[in-house]
Design a protein around this motif. Structure first.
Motif, PDB file in Angstrom:
ATOM      1  N   GLN A 301       0.826  -1.202   0.000  1.00 14.17           N
ATOM      2  CA  GLN A 301       0.000   0.000   0.000  1.00 14.17           C
ATOM      3  C   GLN A 301       0.864   1.257   0.000  1.00 14.17           C
ATOM      4  O   GLN A 301       0.558   2.243  -0.703  1.00 14.17           O
ATOM      5  CB  GLN A 301      -0.921  -0.005   1.219  1.00 14.17           C
ATOM      6  N   VAL A 302       1.943   1.244   0.780  1.00  7.72           N
ATOM      7  CA  VAL A 302       2.851   2.401   0.810  1.00  7.72           C
ATOM      8  C   VAL A 302       3.502   2.602  -0.557  1.00  7.72           C
ATOM      9  O   VAL A 302       3.631   3.735  -1.046  1.00  7.72           O
ATOM     10  CB  VAL A 302       3.932   2.194   1.897  1.00  7.72           C
ATOM     11  N   ALA A 303       3.906   1.475  -1.196  1.00  5.12           N
ATOM     12  CA  ALA A 303       4.527   1.591  -2.519  1.00  5.12           C
ATOM     13  C   ALA A 303       3.544   2.184  -3.527  1.00  5.12           C
ATOM     14  O   ALA A 303       3.912   3.070  -4.323  1.00  5.12           O
ATOM     15  CB  ALA A 303       5.000   0.211  -2.976  1.00  5.12           C
ATOM     16  N   TYR A 304       2.279   1.697  -3.487  1.00  3.63           N
ATOM     17  CA  TYR A 304       1.263   2.261  -4.394  1.00  3.63           C
ATOM     18  C   TYR A 304       1.041   3.751  -4.111  1.00  3.63           C
ATOM     19  O   TYR A 304       0.922   4.570  -5.042  1.00  3.63           O
ATOM     20  CB  TYR A 304      -0.057   1.512  -4.228  1.00  3.63           C
ATOM     21  N   ALA A 305       0.995   4.100  -2.818  1.00  2.00           N
ATOM     22  CA  ALA A 305       0.771   5.508  -2.445  1.00  2.00           C
ATOM     23  C   ALA A 305       1.926   6.383  -2.908  1.00  2.00           C
ATOM     24  O   ALA A 305       1.731   7.518  -3.369  1.00  2.00           O
ATOM     25  CB  ALA A 305       0.582   5.626  -0.934  1.00  2.00           C
ATOM     26  N   LEU A 306       3.156   5.852  -2.798  1.00  5.54           N
ATOM     27  CA  LEU A 306       4.305   6.628  -3.256  1.00  5.54           C
ATOM     28  C   LEU A 306       4.260   6.864  -4.759  1.00  5.54           C
ATOM     29  O   LEU A 306       4.587   7.964  -5.238  1.00  5.54           O
ATOM     30  CB  LEU A 306       5.607   5.890  -2.883  1.00  5.54           C
ATOM     31  N   ARG A 307       3.858   5.798  -5.490  1.00  7.48           N
ATOM     32  CA  ARG A 307       3.744   5.980  -6.940  1.00  7.48           C
ATOM     33  C   ARG A 307       2.666   7.017  -7.277  1.00  7.48           C
ATOM     34  O   ARG A 307       2.854   7.871  -8.151  1.00  7.48           O
ATOM     35  CB  ARG A 307       3.442   4.632  -7.604  1.00  7.48           C
ATOM     36  N   ASP A 308       1.517   6.932  -6.587  1.00  6.86           N
ATOM     37  CA  ASP A 308       0.459   7.917  -6.812  1.00  6.86           C
ATOM     38  C   ASP A 308       0.926   9.317  -6.432  1.00  6.86           C
ATOM     39  O   ASP A 308       0.601  10.310  -7.116  1.00  6.86           O
ATOM     40  CB  ASP A 308      -0.791   7.545  -6.004  1.00  6.86           C
ATOM     41  N   LEU A 309       1.681   9.411  -5.342  1.00  8.16           N
ATOM     42  CA  LEU A 309       2.175  10.706  -4.885  1.00  8.16           C
ATOM     43  C   LEU A 309       3.160  11.304  -5.883  1.00  8.16           C
ATOM     44  O   LEU A 309       3.181  12.520  -6.119  1.00  8.16           O
ATOM     45  CB  LEU A 309       2.839  10.553  -3.516  1.00  8.16           C
ATOM     46  N   GLU A 310       3.968  10.422  -6.470  1.00 11.95           N
ATOM     47  CA  GLU A 310       4.914  10.904  -7.466  1.00 11.95           C
ATOM     48  C   GLU A 310       4.196  11.512  -8.672  1.00 11.95           C
ATOM     49  O   GLU A 310       4.670  12.482  -9.270  1.00 11.95           O
ATOM     50  CB  GLU A 310       5.826   9.757  -7.913  1.00 11.95           C
ATOM     51  N   HIS A 311       3.035  10.896  -9.006  1.00  8.72           N
ATOM     52  CA  HIS A 311       2.285  11.399 -10.156  1.00  8.72           C
ATOM     53  C   HIS A 311       1.735  12.808  -9.912  1.00  8.72           C
ATOM     54  O   HIS A 311       1.609  13.611 -10.842  1.00  8.72           O
ATOM     55  CB  HIS A 311       1.144  10.453 -10.499  1.00  8.72           C
ATOM     56  N   VAL A 312       1.361  13.095  -8.685  1.00  4.68           N
ATOM     57  CA  VAL A 312       0.764  14.403  -8.372  1.00  4.68           C
ATOM     58  C   VAL A 312       1.738  15.317  -7.644  1.00  4.68           C
ATOM     59  O   VAL A 312       1.361  16.417  -7.239  1.00  4.68           O
ATOM     60  CB  VAL A 312      -0.515  14.220  -7.512  1.00  4.68           C
ATOM     61  N   SER A 313       2.957  14.876  -7.489  1.00  5.89           N
ATOM     62  CA  SER A 313       3.923  15.656  -6.722  1.00  5.89           C
ATOM     63  C   SER A 313       4.300  16.942  -7.473  1.00  5.89           C
ATOM     64  O   SER A 313       4.514  16.920  -8.693  1.00  5.89           O
ATOM     65  CB  SER A 313       5.174  14.818  -6.472  1.00  5.89           C
ATOM     66  N   PRO A 314       4.403  18.106  -6.798  1.00  6.01           N
ATOM     67  CA  PRO A 314       4.859  19.357  -7.441  1.00  6.01           C
ATOM     68  C   PRO A 314       6.304  19.275  -7.892  1.00  6.01           C
ATOM     69  O   PRO A 314       6.765  20.115  -8.668  1.00  6.01           O
ATOM     70  CB  PRO A 314       4.682  20.403  -6.335  1.00  6.01           C
ATOM     71  N   GLN A 315       7.012  18.273  -7.414  1.00  3.62           N
ATOM     72  CA  GLN A 315       8.405  18.147  -7.807  1.00  3.62           C
ATOM     73  C   GLN A 315       8.533  17.935  -9.313  1.00  3.62           C
ATOM     74  O   GLN A 315       9.469  18.442  -9.944  1.00  3.62           O
ATOM     75  CB  GLN A 315       9.042  16.974  -7.047  1.00  3.62           C
ATOM     76  N   ASN A 316       7.566  17.174  -9.878  1.00  5.80           N
ATOM     77  CA  ASN A 316       7.589  16.963 -11.320  1.00  5.80           C
ATOM     78  C   ASN A 316       7.408  18.293 -12.064  1.00  5.80           C
ATOM     79  O   ASN A 316       8.071  18.565 -13.076  1.00  5.80           O
ATOM     80  CB  ASN A 316       6.497  15.981 -11.737  1.00  5.80           C
ATOM     81  N   THR A 317       6.481  19.113 -11.529  1.00 10.98           N
ATOM     82  CA  THR A 317       6.255  20.437 -12.147  1.00 10.98           C
ATOM     83  C   THR A 317       7.495  21.294 -12.012  1.00 10.98           C
ATOM     84  O   THR A 317       7.890  22.007 -12.962  1.00 10.98           O
ATOM     85  CB  THR A 317       5.054  21.125 -11.475  1.00 10.98           C
ATOM     86  N   VAL A 318       8.119  21.235 -10.819  1.00 11.80           N
ATOM     87  CA  VAL A 318       9.335  22.018 -10.597  1.00 11.80           C
ATOM     88  C   VAL A 318      10.420  21.583 -11.561  1.00 11.80           C
ATOM     89  O   VAL A 318      11.125  22.399 -12.168  1.00 11.80           O
ATOM     90  CB  VAL A 318       9.802  21.871  -9.131  1.00 11.80           C
ATOM     91  N   ILE A 319      10.576  20.275 -11.716  1.00 12.67           N
ATOM     92  CA  ILE A 319      11.600  19.755 -12.631  1.00 12.67           C
ATOM     93  C   ILE A 319      11.308  20.209 -14.068  1.00 12.67           C
ATOM     94  O   ILE A 319      12.209  20.624 -14.812  1.00 12.67           O
ATOM     95  CB  ILE A 319      11.657  18.228 -12.543  1.00 12.67           C
ATOM     96  N   LYS A 320       9.997  20.118 -14.403  1.00 10.65           N
ATOM     97  CA  LYS A 320       9.597  20.547 -15.751  1.00 10.65           C
ATOM     98  C   LYS A 320       9.912  22.018 -15.963  1.00 10.65           C
ATOM     99  O   LYS A 320      10.457  22.428 -17.007  1.00 10.65           O
ATOM    100  CB  LYS A 320       8.113  20.276 -15.945  1.00 10.65           C
ATOM    101  N   HIS A 321       9.570  22.853 -14.942  1.00 12.29           N
ATOM    102  CA  HIS A 321       9.830  24.286 -15.049  1.00 12.29           C
ATOM    103  C   HIS A 321      11.318  24.574 -15.050  1.00 12.29           C
ATOM    104  O   HIS A 321      11.774  25.523 -15.711  1.00 12.29           O
ATOM    105  CB  HIS A 321       9.143  25.024 -13.911  1.00 12.29           C
ATOM    106  N   LYS A 322      12.074  23.777 -14.301  1.00 12.32           N
ATOM    107  CA  LYS A 322      13.521  23.937 -14.319  1.00 12.32           C
ATOM    108  C   LYS A 322      14.067  23.719 -15.723  1.00 12.32           C
ATOM    109  O   LYS A 322      14.937  24.443 -16.202  1.00 12.32           O
ATOM    110  CB  LYS A 322      14.188  22.963 -13.338  1.00 12.32           C
ATOM    111  N   GLN A 323      13.539  22.669 -16.353  1.00 10.34           N
ATOM    112  CA  GLN A 323      13.964  22.400 -17.724  1.00 10.34           C
ATOM    113  C   GLN A 323      13.598  23.564 -18.646  1.00 10.34           C
ATOM    114  O   GLN A 323      14.382  23.981 -19.514  1.00 10.34           O
ATOM    115  CB  GLN A 323      13.316  21.106 -18.233  1.00 10.34           C
ATOM    116  N   GLN A 324      12.360  24.099 -18.406  1.00 15.86           N
ATOM    117  CA  GLN A 324      11.934  25.229 -19.226  1.00 15.86           C
ATOM    118  C   GLN A 324      12.823  26.449 -18.977  1.00 15.86           C
ATOM    119  O   GLN A 324      13.210  27.171 -19.921  1.00 15.86           O
ATOM    120  CB  GLN A 324      10.474  25.573 -18.934  1.00 15.86           C
TER     121      GLN A 324
END
Length: 407
Positions: A301-324
């Motif tokens: 359950q924790v592994a599934y939650a972490l994967r779900d959290l990664e999908h909605v995590s602002p870190q992905n947006t930050v990384i994307k914006h960093k690239q931009q």
């Protein structure tokens, strides 16, 4: 002359010689070699070999008897048991090894039931009619008794067997011993008194009444009415463990639980702690398996939650914006480089154009530039100067200060 006739007063013979003499004396006696004897069977045992050994009793007298398998089969003799009245035919002989007189039986004739057996059946019928044997009055034995009462002889081997069994199976239990005679005329009253004493004491959760195996006469105390009544009135559940598997006494029928031997009685009285330990180990394993499965489920359950959290995590947006940002920075840098290069080129062109228009080139050809010293204003007309003004004349290789004398 017989062997003993030749011995003097102070002479002695060996045990073997005397045994042989007794054997020979019996063998030459015609009456003893073919004699009928009647009595009551006691302590009867038939071994796997088929040979039957029993005691023929009458009052206080008894004779050991041996009934070999061959003789039993030849005469189609009935199965013998304690309490039968018999007439036996056979020969009397001396058994040298055991030093005893015994009858080697060739034939038996049943005469009905013996006196002891008749007494046994009469009392059994009486107590059964009163309901003392009824199953509904039998009380269940406690599952985890804290205190065990024992009624038996202090010298009995059965006591040691019971104590060892209780200690091995359930060392937590305490034992209260009520000593009693278990054989003889005074035994019934002694057993009954011991039972009553344990009931008065009141701490025992269950009582064992027992003794080891023996003949019907040796076990007879447990067939007496006083013992049966004492068991029946006991407020504490009673286990009867008297004799061997094949021995049944009145006490067995009245007791709440009948055990085949004293050891079996001790076994029935307490649980086996080894079973508890085994059960605990099994439950521990089950609990361990459940906890392991639960932990693995939670980890999933924790592994599934972490994967779900990664999908909605602002870190992905930050990384994307960093690239931009990196992309925009590169583009801005390129643009600025291009712009600087363009401006530099324009500046170079303007510089060249300016240079081509520079008065320095004119000066280099022999011309000069006159300026007011005070404000560096270029003087292009005499109207701009007066007498006394200080001027600066710029030539190719420097400045010449001058003073106007007159315009």
């Amino acid at each position: 002359m017989h062997l003993l006739d030749s011995l003097g007063a102070h002479s002695a013979i060996s045990v073997s010689a005397l045994s042989l003499y007794l054997k020979e004396m019996l063998e030459i006696n015609d009456i003893l070699q073919n004699i009928w004897v009647h009595g009551e069977v006691s302590n009867c045992k038939t071994y796997p070999s088929g040979h039957c050994y029993f005691t023929l009793k009458e009052g206080d007298s008894q004779l050991p008897c041996v009934f070999f398998k061959s003789a039993r089969l030849r005469t189609s003799a009935p199965t013998l048991r304690d309490g039968m009245a018999l007439a036996v035919n056979g020969r009397v002989a001396f058994y040298e090894r055991d030093g005893k007189l015994q009858i080697y039986v060739d034939e038996v004739i049943p005469l009905g039931e013996g006196a002891l057996f008749q007494r046994y059946e009469l009392l059994k019928a009486q107590l059964e009619a009163e309901g003392l044997f009824a199953s509904e009055r039998k009380r269940p034995l406690p599952v985890q008794p804290a205190v065990i009462g024992i009624v038996t002889s202090l010298q009995a081997a059965a006591l040691r067997d019971m104590l060892r069994t209780l200690r091995n199976r359930y060392p937590l239990v305490q034992v209260i011993l009520a000593p009693a005679l278990v054989q003889g005329v005074e035994a019934p009253a002694s057993i009954a008194a011991a039972l009553d004493l344990l009931n008065e004491h009141g701490e025992a959760d269950v009582v064992i009444v027992g003794r080891g195996g023996g003949s019907i006469e040796e076990l007879w105390a447990f067939n007496e009415e006083v013992v049966a009544r004492a068991i029946a009135r006991s407020r504490i559940p009673v286990i009867s463990g008297v004799g061997h598997e094949t021995d049944f006494t009145i006490a067995d029928f009245v007791a709440d639980h009948r055990a085949s031997t004293p050891t079996a009685a001790a076994t029935a009285a307490v649980p086996d702690i080894a079973d508890w330990q085994s059960t605990l180990l099994q439950k521990q394993q089950v609990l361990t398996d459940l906890m392991t499965a639960r932990i693995e489920d939670l980890q999933d359950q924790v592994a599934y939650a972490l994967r779900d959290l990664e999908h909605v995590s602002p870190q992905n947006t930050v990384i994307k914006h960093k690239q931009q940002v990196d992309e925009y920075t590169d583009r801005l840098h390129t643009y600025m480089q291009h712009l600087l290069s363009l401006r530099a080129e324009r500046l170079r062109s303007a510089s060249l154009q300016l240079h081509s228009l520079s008065p320095l080139l004119t000066i280099a050809r022999g011309y000069a530039v006159v300026r007011q010293h005070s404000d560096q204003t270029v003087v292009t007309s005499v109207q701009q100067v007066q007498a006394g003004d200080v001027l600066t004349i710029q030539v190719q290789d420097g400045l010449i200060p001058v003073e106007v004398v007159r315009p």
